[in-house]
Design a protein around this motif. Structure first.
Motif, PDB file in Angstrom:
ATOM      1  N   SER A 186       0.813  -1.227   0.000  1.00  0.00           N
ATOM      2  CA  SER A 186       0.000   0.000   0.000  1.00  0.00           C
ATOM      3  C   SER A 186       0.841   1.268   0.000  1.00  0.00           C
ATOM      4  O   SER A 186       0.577   2.210   0.745  1.00  0.00           O
ATOM      5  N   LYS A 215      -5.259   4.178  -1.915  1.00  0.00           N
ATOM      6  CA  LYS A 215      -6.370   3.814  -2.779  1.00  0.00           C
ATOM      7  C   LYS A 215      -7.608   4.592  -2.352  1.00  0.00           C
ATOM      8  O   LYS A 215      -7.697   5.072  -1.224  1.00  0.00           O
ATOM      9  N   VAL A 254      -5.097   8.801  -7.532  1.00  0.00           N
ATOM     10  CA  VAL A 254      -5.372   7.390  -7.264  1.00  0.00           C
ATOM     11  C   VAL A 254      -6.123   6.795  -8.440  1.00  0.00           C
ATOM     12  O   VAL A 254      -6.678   7.510  -9.283  1.00  0.00           O
ATOM     13  N   LYS A 255      -6.172   5.461  -8.488  1.00  0.00           N
ATOM     14  CA  LYS A 255      -6.887   4.785  -9.552  1.00  0.00           C
ATOM     15  C   LYS A 255      -8.391   5.023  -9.424  1.00  0.00           C
ATOM     16  O   LYS A 255      -8.929   5.102  -8.315  1.00  0.00           O
ATOM     17  N   ASN A 270     -10.512  -1.796  -7.490  1.00  0.00           N
ATOM     18  CA  ASN A 270      -9.334  -0.910  -7.421  1.00  0.00           C
ATOM     19  C   ASN A 270      -9.291  -0.061  -6.151  1.00  0.00           C
ATOM     20  O   ASN A 270      -8.449   0.826  -6.031  1.00  0.00           O
ATOM     21  N   GLY A 271     -10.192  -0.299  -5.210  1.00  0.00           N
ATOM     22  CA  GLY A 271     -10.207   0.497  -3.989  1.00  0.00           C
ATOM     23  C   GLY A 271     -10.690  -0.295  -2.795  1.00  0.00           C
ATOM     24  O   GLY A 271     -10.613  -1.526  -2.758  1.00  0.00           O
TER      25      GLY A 271
END
Length: 326
Positions: free
Chosen positions: A31, A35, A120-121, A305-306
């Protein structure tokens, strides 16, 4: 019975999936990049709230930042775009720095949420609105074999053709009035602990957990179950609490009569919501993992993705019910 505008509040950050006794890993590799974390519970009322935040890297000791404003936040209901609004300051039922929409839902509505925040993504999540809790009746009785026990009985008929997930929590408060008068006052409500030893539907412990863990506990007194054992059947859920008859208190030479009251909140949950609650409960009861005898368990998320949860939920509530008199 009626739907409640109150949003279901479920709070906790994600936990690590790995146990140090089973796996070796480098914290610097875990990490490094935050995210996006999303929480939203469509169907829990006529106001849907969306809260965004960053997750923190494992080595970061800073405060988590809530209330992020995204560059592109989209809500689709049955493939139809629904605009979201930003609340800079708090509104009734809406926390400050969050997105919201006033939107009614029907059983089976398909809800998709996508969010993009700089750095972030982009994330996305999907859920389906469940049918309302299939309640027939709620009543409170003294337990015949133990008169000091008050038993809450919730009778419902499970939907036969679908997999269903349910939850219940009980609030308690004190209703009081000065002796000889009719003017009534109420104390603040709080979550009530319920003894579920008479309820096999809630027996979740097994194996070594029974030896090391002791009594299984439901986090924040939210009791949940699936219909796996009662598919399509009529069932009465039984929860116990200590019976407290009316009692007197004295304040400045004035005598008050006090009576306990209870309100029952009944939830139908999407599968995602149920799996999320189950993962939180497993973590809270995982004493074997805390002493390195079992892997630590991950928090479930349906946010691609989170982290976080977008979970369908229908909520019903009773009126306040008086405890039984002697």
């Amino acid at each position: 019975m009626h739907l409640n505008k109150q949003n279901l509040i479920v709070i906790l950050a994600a936990f690590s999936l790995l146990s140090s006794c089973v796996y070796h890993f480098d914290l610097d590799e875990v990490s490094e990049i935050p995210k996006l974390t999303v929480y939203s519970y469509p169907g829990s009322g006529d106001t849907m709230v969306v809260r965004l935040s960053y997750s923190l890297p494992v080595h970061d000791k800073g405060r988590k930042m809530y209330g992020l404003k995204g560059r592109d936040i989209r809500l689709e209901v049955n493939d139809r775009s629904v605009p979201l609004w930003w609340a800079e300051d708090s509104l009734p039922g809406v926390p400050a720095k969050s997105y919201y929409v006033v939107q009614s839902y029907e059983t089976g509505d398909r809800v998709r949420l996508t969010a993009s925040v700089e750095g972030v993504k982009a994330v996305s999540a999907f859920t389906i609105i469940p049918a309302p809790f299939p309640l027939n009746a709620v009543k409170i009785e003294r337990k015949s074999s133990e008169l000091n026990v008050l038993q809450l009985q919730i009778n419902f008929t499970d939907y036969a053709k679908t997999e269903n997930y349910y939850a219940v929590t009980v609030k308690e408060r004190v209703k009081y009035w000065k002796e000889g008068t009719s003017e009534v006052h109420y104390g603040e409500s709080s979550s009530a602990y319920m003894d579920w030893s008479d309820e096999p539907m809630l027996d979740a412990s097994s194996g070594l957990d029974d030896i090391f863990m002791g009594n299984y506990a439901y986090y924040q007194n939210l009791y949940f179950w699936s219909d796996e054992k009662i598919q399509g059947k009529n069932y009465t859920l039984r929860l116990n609490m200590t019976y407290i008859p009316d009692y007197k208190t004295s304040i400045q030479d004035e005598t008050f009569i006090n009576r306990k009251q209870y309100k029952v909140y009944l939830y139908s949950l999407s599968e995602e919501f149920y799996r999320y609650l189950k993962s939180l409960n497993e973590q809270k009861n995982n004493e074997l993992g805390n002493v390195e005898l079992a892997p630590m368990r991950a928090t479930y998320t349906n946010v691609e993705n989170g982290f976080g949860l977008v979970g369908g939920c229908c909520l019903r509530q009773t009126e306040w019910m008086d405890s039984l008199k002697e």
